[in-house]
Motif scaffolding. Structure first.
Motif, PDB file in Angstrom:
ATOM      1  N   GLU A  78      -7.188  -0.619  -2.539  1.00 55.93           N
ATOM      2  CA  GLU A  78      -7.415  -0.637  -1.096  1.00 55.93           C
ATOM      3  C   GLU A  78      -8.876  -0.826  -0.713  1.00 55.93           C
ATOM      4  OE1 GLU A  78      -5.243   2.150   1.414  1.00 55.93           O
ATOM      5  OE2 GLU A  78      -4.208   2.886  -0.369  1.00 55.93           O
ATOM      6  N   VAL A  79      -9.801  -0.682  -1.654  1.00 58.94           N
ATOM      7  CA  VAL A  79     -11.215  -0.695  -1.274  1.00 58.94           C
ATOM      8  C   VAL A  79     -11.935  -1.970  -1.703  1.00 58.94           C
ATOM      9  CG1 VAL A  79     -11.401   1.816  -1.245  1.00 58.94           C
ATOM     10  CG2 VAL A  79     -11.892   0.573  -3.371  1.00 58.94           C
ATOM     11  N   VAL A  80     -11.209  -2.939  -2.278  1.00 56.82           N
ATOM     12  CA  VAL A  80     -11.806  -4.245  -2.604  1.00 56.82           C
ATOM     13  C   VAL A  80     -10.847  -5.343  -2.170  1.00 56.82           C
ATOM     14  CG1 VAL A  80     -13.186  -3.422  -4.548  1.00 56.82           C
ATOM     15  CG2 VAL A  80     -10.841  -4.203  -4.941  1.00 56.82           C
ATOM     16  N   PRO A  81     -11.348  -6.559  -1.936  1.00 61.18           N
ATOM     17  CA  PRO A  81     -10.451  -7.676  -1.625  1.00 61.18           C
ATOM     18  C   PRO A  81      -9.519  -7.980  -2.794  1.00 61.18           C
ATOM     19  CG  PRO A  81     -12.739  -8.205  -1.068  1.00 61.18           C
ATOM     20  CD  PRO A  81     -12.760  -6.926  -1.850  1.00 61.18           C
ATOM     21  N   LEU A  82      -8.453  -8.697  -2.494  1.00 60.55           N
ATOM     22  CA  LEU A  82      -7.421  -9.014  -3.482  1.00 60.55           C
ATOM     23  C   LEU A  82      -7.999  -9.636  -4.745  1.00 60.55           C
ATOM     24  CD1 LEU A  82      -4.333  -9.362  -4.124  1.00 60.55           C
ATOM     25  CD2 LEU A  82      -4.510 -11.603  -3.045  1.00 60.55           C
ATOM     26  N   LYS A  83      -8.916 -10.588  -4.615  1.00 62.39           N
ATOM     27  CA  LYS A  83      -9.399 -11.336  -5.771  1.00 62.39           C
ATOM     28  C   LYS A  83     -10.274 -10.503  -6.701  1.00 62.39           C
ATOM     29  CE  LYS A  83     -13.392 -13.192  -3.226  1.00 62.39           C
ATOM     30  NZ  LYS A  83     -14.070 -14.409  -2.762  1.00 62.39           N
ATOM     31  N   ASP A 103       0.808  -1.214   0.000  1.00 57.88           N
ATOM     32  CA  ASP A 103       0.000   0.000   0.000  1.00 57.88           C
ATOM     33  C   ASP A 103       0.846   1.270   0.000  1.00 57.88           C
ATOM     34  OD1 ASP A 103      -2.219  -1.564   0.015  1.00 57.88           O
ATOM     35  OD2 ASP A 103      -2.721  -1.261   2.125  1.00 57.88           O
ATOM     36  N   GLY A 104       1.895   1.319   0.807  1.00 62.86           N
ATOM     37  CA  GLY A 104       2.659   2.550   0.980  1.00 62.86           C
ATOM     38  C   GLY A 104       3.487   2.967  -0.219  1.00 62.86           C
ATOM     39  N   VAL A 105       3.713   2.054  -1.160  1.00 57.82           N
ATOM     40  CA  VAL A 105       4.518   2.390  -2.344  1.00 57.82           C
ATOM     41  C   VAL A 105       3.764   2.087  -3.640  1.00 57.82           C
ATOM     42  CG1 VAL A 105       6.732   2.073  -1.175  1.00 57.82           C
ATOM     43  CG2 VAL A 105       5.625   0.108  -2.271  1.00 57.82           C
ATOM     44  N   ARG A 106       2.472   1.822  -3.526  1.00 55.22           N
ATOM     45  CA  ARG A 106       1.717   1.436  -4.721  1.00 55.22           C
ATOM     46  C   ARG A 106       1.610   2.586  -5.714  1.00 55.22           C
ATOM     47  NH1 ARG A 106      -2.475  -1.263  -2.386  1.00 55.22           N
ATOM     48  NH2 ARG A 106      -1.395  -3.264  -2.562  1.00 55.22           N
ATOM     49  N   GLY A 107       1.541   3.812  -5.237  1.00 57.09           N
ATOM     50  CA  GLY A 107       1.501   4.954  -6.145  1.00 57.09           C
ATOM     51  C   GLY A 107       2.755   5.037  -6.988  1.00 57.09           C
ATOM     52  N   THR A 108       3.900   4.789  -6.367  1.00 54.14           N
ATOM     53  CA  THR A 108       5.157   4.783  -7.111  1.00 54.14           C
ATOM     54  C   THR A 108       5.184   3.640  -8.117  1.00 54.14           C
ATOM     55  OG1 THR A 108       6.292   5.721  -5.172  1.00 54.14           O
ATOM     56  CG2 THR A 108       7.666   4.730  -6.888  1.00 54.14           C
ATOM     57  N   GLY A 109       4.637   2.483  -7.731  1.00 61.54           N
ATOM     58  CA  GLY A 109       4.577   1.360  -8.660  1.00 61.54           C
ATOM     59  C   GLY A 109       3.744   1.678  -9.887  1.00 61.54           C
ATOM     60  N   PHE A 110       2.581   2.291  -9.681  1.00 57.06           N
ATOM     61  CA  PHE A 110       1.766   2.691 -10.824  1.00 57.06           C
ATOM     62  C   PHE A 110       2.451   3.804 -11.613  1.00 57.06           C
ATOM     63  CE2 PHE A 110      -1.836   0.598  -8.631  1.00 57.06           C
ATOM     64  CZ  PHE A 110      -2.343  -0.099  -9.702  1.00 57.06           C
ATOM     65  N   GLY A 168       3.777  12.266  -9.329  1.00 60.52           N
ATOM     66  CA  GLY A 168       2.516  12.306  -8.592  1.00 60.52           C
ATOM     67  C   GLY A 168       2.325  11.094  -7.704  1.00 60.52           C
ATOM     68  N   GLY A 169       2.658   9.903  -8.223  1.00 69.64           N
ATOM     69  CA  GLY A 169       2.551   8.707  -7.399  1.00 69.64           C
ATOM     70  C   GLY A 169       3.483   8.738  -6.210  1.00 69.64           C
ATOM     71  N   PHE A 170       4.718   9.206  -6.423  1.00 69.19           N
ATOM     72  CA  PHE A 170       5.702   9.280  -5.349  1.00 69.19           C
ATOM     73  C   PHE A 170       5.269  10.291  -4.280  1.00 69.19           C
ATOM     74  CE2 PHE A 170       9.495  11.215  -3.483  1.00 69.19           C
ATOM     75  CZ  PHE A 170      10.169  10.100  -3.006  1.00 69.19           C
ATOM     76  N   ILE A 171       4.838  11.473  -4.727  1.00 69.89           N
ATOM     77  CA  ILE A 171       4.410  12.507  -3.774  1.00 69.89           C
ATOM     78  C   ILE A 171       3.206  12.028  -2.963  1.00 69.89           C
ATOM     79  CG2 ILE A 171       3.368  14.810  -3.600  1.00 69.89           C
ATOM     80  CD1 ILE A 171       5.147  15.659  -5.940  1.00 69.89           C
ATOM     81  N   ALA A 172       2.243  11.402  -3.649  1.00 65.52           N
ATOM     82  CA  ALA A 172       1.050  10.932  -2.938  1.00 65.52           C
ATOM     83  C   ALA A 172       1.388   9.845  -1.929  1.00 65.52           C
ATOM     84  CB  ALA A 172       0.016  10.428  -3.938  1.00 65.52           C
ATOM     85  N   ASP A 173       2.352   8.966  -2.260  1.00 66.30           N
ATOM     86  CA  ASP A 173       2.787   7.962  -1.282  1.00 66.30           C
ATOM     87  C   ASP A 173       3.312   8.628  -0.024  1.00 66.30           C
ATOM     88  OD1 ASP A 173       2.104   5.814  -2.868  1.00 66.30           O
ATOM     89  OD2 ASP A 173       4.119   5.501  -3.658  1.00 66.30           O
ATOM     90  N   ARG A 174       4.089   9.689  -0.200  1.00 66.23           N
ATOM     91  CA  ARG A 174       4.668  10.382   0.967  1.00 66.23           C
ATOM     92  C   ARG A 174       3.585  11.143   1.735  1.00 66.23           C
ATOM     93  NH1 ARG A 174       7.346   7.251  -0.685  1.00 66.23           N
ATOM     94  NH2 ARG A 174       9.598   7.143  -1.030  1.00 66.23           N
ATOM     95  N   ALA A 234      -3.895   8.655  -7.002  1.00 64.47           N
ATOM     96  CA  ALA A 234      -5.149   8.402  -6.289  1.00 64.47           C
ATOM     97  C   ALA A 234      -5.933   7.222  -6.851  1.00 64.47           C
ATOM     98  CB  ALA A 234      -6.014   9.671  -6.315  1.00 64.47           C
ATOM     99  N   ASN A 235      -6.371   7.305  -8.092  1.00 60.82           N
ATOM    100  CA  ASN A 235      -7.356   6.337  -8.603  1.00 60.82           C
ATOM    101  C   ASN A 235      -6.902   4.897  -8.460  1.00 60.82           C
ATOM    102  OD1 ASN A 235      -8.419   8.789  -9.334  1.00 60.82           O
ATOM    103  ND2 ASN A 235      -8.634   8.323 -11.494  1.00 60.82           N
TER     104      ASN A 235
END
Length: 485
Positions: A384-389, A148-155, A311-317, A377-378
């Motif tokens: 984060e708002v649905v289960p993994l599957k 979760d904490g680095v997912r913005g950077t991943g995207f 944007g992904g990096f900044i939002a993660d921070r 964001a998106n």
């Protein structure tokens, strides 16, 4: 014994055993190939808009007809996107990605070989079907590969490398468009070459990429699957139904209010991006040659690529300090910045070949600031708002709703340009540009950018209340699933 046998067979399958050991400079080969698929996907998306001028001349088509080509592909892509969620529930995503890649690659080659405008339209629809399968699977693959904490950077990284493909595809097609290769017009040759590379990447993805969900299932799901199999045999639990499971997943996703709000803003917020497919034609109407137009598009794309990662990096921070609102604030900032930059680029800077430097600086800064929403964001919030599957399903339905509505943007620009602002493709000479045509097209683009960017910024606001509740509900549901497992 059955559990041991299943675990052993899963771990020693040829592709899995091979890929667990395969890394390049410490990076997963699976992630490398997934990002290469993103490169080809974005290159394919930018291929046709980069040669709008040549297609217009070859098929005697104006902006409205060209807009319909984008509409057809995007609309079919939107309608077909839920299929990606269904397939990903029951098959490995590398196989799903390979299938989608084959559809888009073959249709790309067919567009280059088309002799009539109707043929181009049909193959663009097939192209949209292929992209509908690929894009949600790519997004959920990345969501499962990062915490979760680095997912913005991943995207952001996925968007960055994808933008490299978009830049390469657009520049390559624009530069090749004015030439011939062995008697074949350059724009047609570019389509054939892109199709061949896409097929190669699809084959590599199918052969070598391992779905990260497979590791999760082997870790948590072996005993559960064995117990379910036993219960099915005794008649206590009904056998799984592909369409039944898919329908339940769809209903679950549609009920999430965060999903509803993000889709609402995305329907409006994606209109400007769809409209921007006309940038190359607009530059050439101003009078820029192929190389200058390609350079301007490249600077805008580079700005977007860097901006999506930034944007992904900044939002993660920011989300570490404001976990409930940080990503939303970043997205609203980015959407708002589309208003002044659209006005500067399309209305303030003189539409002349002497303004190349001004366009270059403005387009780069515009791309740097307006490209955050998906990565900051998106996409991270969806995970984060649905289960993994259900992750592929939520990305698929996002594409379905946003794509179906945003697909109307390109024809709308063409309609506004021709009916409201007086663009007449039959009386204009595209060879040396047209002041009147460039002005008309810029006004159509301005209408379809400034208003949607403002509404997009406004529509993010309800997430300040809804996101935290939906995220907590998803975490609780995931915890219950793990406990049962």
């Amino acid at each position: 014994m059955r559990n041991r046998a299943r675990s052993s067979s899963a771990c020693t399958s040829p592709s899995h055993g091979k890929m667990r050991a395969m890394k390049i400079f410490g990076f997963s080969v699976s992630l490398i190939l997934i990002n290469m698929a993103s490169i080809m996907e974005r290159a394919d998306e930018n291929l046709l808009p980069a040669v709008y001028k040549e297609v217009s001349e070859a098929f005697n088509a104006g902006p409205t007809e060209l807009g319909y080509l984008t509409f057809i592909r995007n609309f079919v892509q939107a309608l077909s996107s839920p299929l990606a969620g269904v397939l990903a529930l029951h098959y490995d995503r590398p196989a799903v990605l390979a299938m989608g890649t084959a559809f888009w690659a073959l249709s790309t080659a067919a567009v280059g070989a088309s002799q009539h405008f109707g043929q181009v339209a049909i193959w663009r629809a097939v192209n949209g079907f292929g992209l509908a399968i690929v894009i949600p699977a790519l997004q959920s693959f990345i969501a499962d590969s990062y915490m979760d904490g680095v997912r913005g950077t991943g995207f952001g990284l996925l968007s960055l490398v994808g933008s490299i493909g978009g830049i390469g595809g657009g520049v390559l097609a624009t530069v090749m468009a004015g030439q011939e290769f062995w008697g074949v017009p350059g724009w047609r040759f570019a389509f054939a070459m892109m199709a061949s590379l896409s097929l190669l990447i699809g084959f590599l993805v199918y052969m070598f990429v391992i779905d990260p969900r497979r590791t999760t299932l082997m870790t948590h799901g072996t005993e559960e699957d064995s117990e379910r199999t036993s219960l099915v045999g005794k008649g206590s639990v009904p056998p799984p139904s592909i369409w039944g499971d898919s329908w339940l997943a769809m209903i679950s996703v549609m009920k999430v209010q965060t999903f509803q709000i993000i889709v609402l803003q995305g329907i409006v917020g994606s209109l400007p991006w769809t409209s921007m497919v006309f940038f190359t034609l607009w530059f050439e109407l101003i009078g820029f040659d192929h190389n200058s137009s390609a350079a301007l598009n490249s600077l805008f794309a580079i700005g977007c690529a860097m901006g999506s990662l930034m944007g992904g990096f900044i939002a993660d921070r920011v989300s570490k300090f404001y976990p409930d609102t940080g990503r939303i604030m970043c997205a609203q900032f980015s959407a708002f910045m589309g208003i002044p930059f659209s006005w500067i680029v399309l209305a303030v800077i003189p539409q002349s070949v002497n303004s190349w430097n001004a366009f270059a600086v403005a387009l780069f800064l515009m791309g740097l600031s307006i490209s955050w929403c998906a990565t900051c964001a998106n996409n991270p919030m969806f995970a984060e708002v649905v289960p993994l599957k259900h992750r592929t399903m939520i990305y698929a339905f996002d594409r379905a709703f946003e794509g179906s509505f945003s697909s109307f943007a390109a024809p709308a620009v063409g309609y506004l340009t021709e009916k409201i602002y007086g663009y007449d493709s039959k009386s204009l000479s595209l060879a040396n540009g047209s002041v009147q045509g460039a002005y008309a097209l810029s006004r159509g683009l301005l209408t379809m950018t400034v208003i949607p960017f403002g509404l997009c910024c406004l529509f993010y606001s309800p997430l300040y209340i809804m996101f935290k509740r939906d995220r907590d509900n998803a975490r609780m549901a995931s915890s219950k699933e793990l406990e049962l497992t």
